[in-house]
Design a protein around this motif. Structure first.
Motif, short mmCIF file in Angstrom:
data_model
loop_
_atom_site.label_atom_id
_atom_site.label_comp_id
_atom_site.label_asym_id
_atom_site.label_seq_id
_atom_site.Cartn_x
_atom_site.Cartn_y
_atom_site.Cartn_z
N SER A 71 0.84 -1.21 0.00
CA SER A 71 0.00 0.00 0.00
C SER A 71 0.87 1.25 0.00
CB SER A 71 -0.98 0.00 1.18
OG SER A 71 -0.31 -0.03 2.41
N LEU A 72 2.01 1.22 0.70
CA LEU A 72 2.93 2.35 0.66
C LEU A 72 3.50 2.52 -0.74
CD1 LEU A 72 4.52 4.62 2.01
CD2 LEU A 72 6.26 2.92 2.59
N ALA A 73 3.95 1.45 -1.36
CA ALA A 73 4.51 1.53 -2.71
C ALA A 73 3.48 2.10 -3.69
CB ALA A 73 4.99 0.16 -3.17
N ARG A 74 2.24 1.65 -3.61
CA ARG A 74 1.20 2.16 -4.52
C ARG A 74 0.91 3.64 -4.29
NH1 ARG A 74 -0.88 -3.12 -3.58
NH2 ARG A 74 -2.18 -2.32 -1.88
N GLU A 75 0.82 4.04 -3.01
CA GLU A 75 0.55 5.45 -2.72
C GLU A 75 1.72 6.33 -3.16
OE1 GLU A 75 -1.45 6.96 0.68
OE2 GLU A 75 -2.15 4.96 1.26
N MET A 76 2.93 5.88 -2.93
CA MET A 76 4.09 6.68 -3.34
C MET A 76 4.20 6.73 -4.85
SD MET A 76 6.93 5.88 -0.41
CE MET A 76 7.97 7.29 -0.84
N SER A 77 3.87 5.67 -5.53
CA SER A 77 3.86 5.67 -6.99
C SER A 77 2.84 6.67 -7.52
CB SER A 77 3.55 4.27 -7.51
OG SER A 77 3.51 4.27 -8.92
N ARG A 78 1.67 6.69 -6.88
CA ARG A 78 0.63 7.66 -7.25
C ARG A 78 1.11 9.09 -7.08
NH1 ARG A 78 -2.67 10.49 -4.32
NH2 ARG A 78 -2.24 9.37 -2.40
N LEU A 79 2.04 9.30 -6.15
CA LEU A 79 2.61 10.62 -5.90
C LEU A 79 3.85 10.88 -6.76
CD1 LEU A 79 2.21 10.66 -2.02
CD2 LEU A 79 0.89 12.02 -3.70
N SER A 80 4.05 10.04 -7.76
CA SER A 80 5.14 10.19 -8.75
C SER A 80 6.54 9.97 -8.18
CB SER A 80 5.06 11.55 -9.44
OG SER A 80 3.82 11.70 -10.08
N VAL A 81 6.64 9.19 -7.13
CA VAL A 81 7.96 8.80 -6.64
C VAL A 81 8.51 7.77 -7.64
CG1 VAL A 81 9.20 7.62 -4.78
CG2 VAL A 81 7.36 9.25 -4.24
N PRO A 82 9.76 7.93 -8.06
CA PRO A 82 10.32 6.99 -9.04
C PRO A 82 10.20 5.54 -8.57
CG PRO A 82 11.80 8.84 -8.73
CD PRO A 82 10.72 8.97 -7.69
N ARG A 83 9.75 4.70 -9.47
CA ARG A 83 9.50 3.30 -9.13
C ARG A 83 10.75 2.57 -8.63
NH1 ARG A 83 4.93 -0.25 -11.78
NH2 ARG A 83 5.26 -2.13 -10.60
N ASP A 84 11.91 2.96 -9.14
CA ASP A 84 13.13 2.29 -8.69
C ASP A 84 13.51 2.65 -7.25
OD1 ASP A 84 13.95 4.91 -9.29
OD2 ASP A 84 15.83 4.27 -10.21
N GLN A 85 12.82 3.62 -6.63
CA GLN A 85 13.07 3.97 -5.24
C GLN A 85 12.07 3.33 -4.27
OE1 GLN A 85 12.95 8.23 -4.78
NE2 GLN A 85 14.78 8.57 -6.02
N LEU A 86 10.99 2.81 -4.78
CA LEU A 86 9.89 2.37 -3.91
C LEU A 86 10.27 1.27 -2.92
CD1 LEU A 86 6.90 2.49 -6.41
CD2 LEU A 86 7.60 4.21 -4.72
N ALA A 87 11.06 0.31 -3.34
CA ALA A 87 11.47 -0.76 -2.42
C ALA A 87 12.32 -0.20 -1.29
CB ALA A 87 12.22 -1.86 -3.17
N ARG A 88 13.16 0.78 -1.58
CA ARG A 88 13.99 1.39 -0.53
C ARG A 88 13.12 2.17 0.46
NH1 ARG A 88 18.18 -0.83 -1.69
NH2 ARG A 88 19.22 -0.71 -3.67
N TRP A 89 12.18 2.95 -0.08
CA TRP A 89 11.28 3.70 0.81
C TRP A 89 10.49 2.74 1.69
CZ3 TRP A 89 12.43 8.29 1.94
CH2 TRP A 89 12.87 9.22 1.00
N ALA A 90 10.00 1.66 1.12
CA ALA A 90 9.24 0.69 1.90
C ALA A 90 10.10 0.08 3.00
CB ALA A 90 8.67 -0.40 0.99
N CYS A 91 11.33 -0.22 2.69
CA CYS A 91 12.26 -0.78 3.68
C CYS A 91 12.50 0.22 4.80
CB CYS A 91 13.57 -1.16 2.99
SG CYS A 91 14.81 -1.86 4.10
N ILE A 92 12.72 1.48 4.46
CA ILE A 92 12.95 2.50 5.49
C ILE A 92 11.72 2.65 6.37
CG2 ILE A 92 13.29 4.98 5.85
CD1 ILE A 92 15.28 4.85 3.46
N ALA A 93 10.54 2.73 5.77
CA ALA A 93 9.31 2.87 6.55
C ALA A 93 9.10 1.67 7.47
CB ALA A 93 8.11 3.06 5.63
N GLU A 94 9.41 0.49 6.97
CA GLU A 94 9.28 -0.72 7.80
C GLU A 94 10.15 -0.62 9.05
OE1 GLU A 94 9.90 -5.56 7.62
OE2 GLU A 94 10.62 -4.34 5.95
#
Length: 141
Positions: free
Chosen positions: A26-49
């Motif tokens: 759900s974080l990856a989808r919301e961040m993608s919707r906010l135009s966060v580059p897809r190649d960063q999403l796994a890192r952001w998810a890891c940090i949030a976790e």
């Protein structure tokens, strides 16, 4: 019966609000919707976790310098947001710290992106968990 329903409604309104709890996808989808580059999403998810267990309402314990960390990505109030106490902050994100505790993650994401832009991934103390190969987020879409 009406009294019982009124009591339940009153208790629900009086209960403290709890923040949103996301998960990796759900974080990856919301961040993608906010135009966060897809190649960063796994890192952001890891940090949030590792920083907040995907919770938007977390205020971390007081750090050794008297500052606190807020929200999903545990953003520090000495540099990035203005604490409600009025204590000095550089407030680089131009936001009150309580704005980093909302269910609307857009201001949280924008501030986190500013932290990344200015300090890189190592700004997060949990970065060592997220540096290197991470599971793909492709299954989230």
């Amino acid at each position: 019966m009406k009294v019982y329903i009124c009591l339940i409604v009153a208790l629900a309104l009086a209960a403290p609000a709890f923040g949103k709890v996301l998960d990796r996808c759900s974080l990856a989808r919301e961040m993608s919707r906010l135009s966060v580059p897809r190649d960063q999403l796994a890192r952001w998810a890891c940090i949030a976790e590792h920083e907040s267990s995907y919770r938007t309402d977390v205020v971390g314990p007081t750090n050794s310098n008297g500052s606190n960390d807020y929200g999903l990505f545990q953003i520090n109030d000495y540099y990035w947001c203005q604490p409600a106490s009025g204590r000095f902050s550089y407030n680089q994100c131009h936001i009150g710290c309580n704005g980093l505790l909302t269910d609307n993650i857009e201001p949280i994401v924008r501030c986190a992106q500013e932290v990344l832009r200015m300090q890189g991934w190592s700004a997060w103390s949990t970065w060592h968990f997220c540096d290197g190969a991470l599971p793909s987020i492709d299954d989230c879409f």
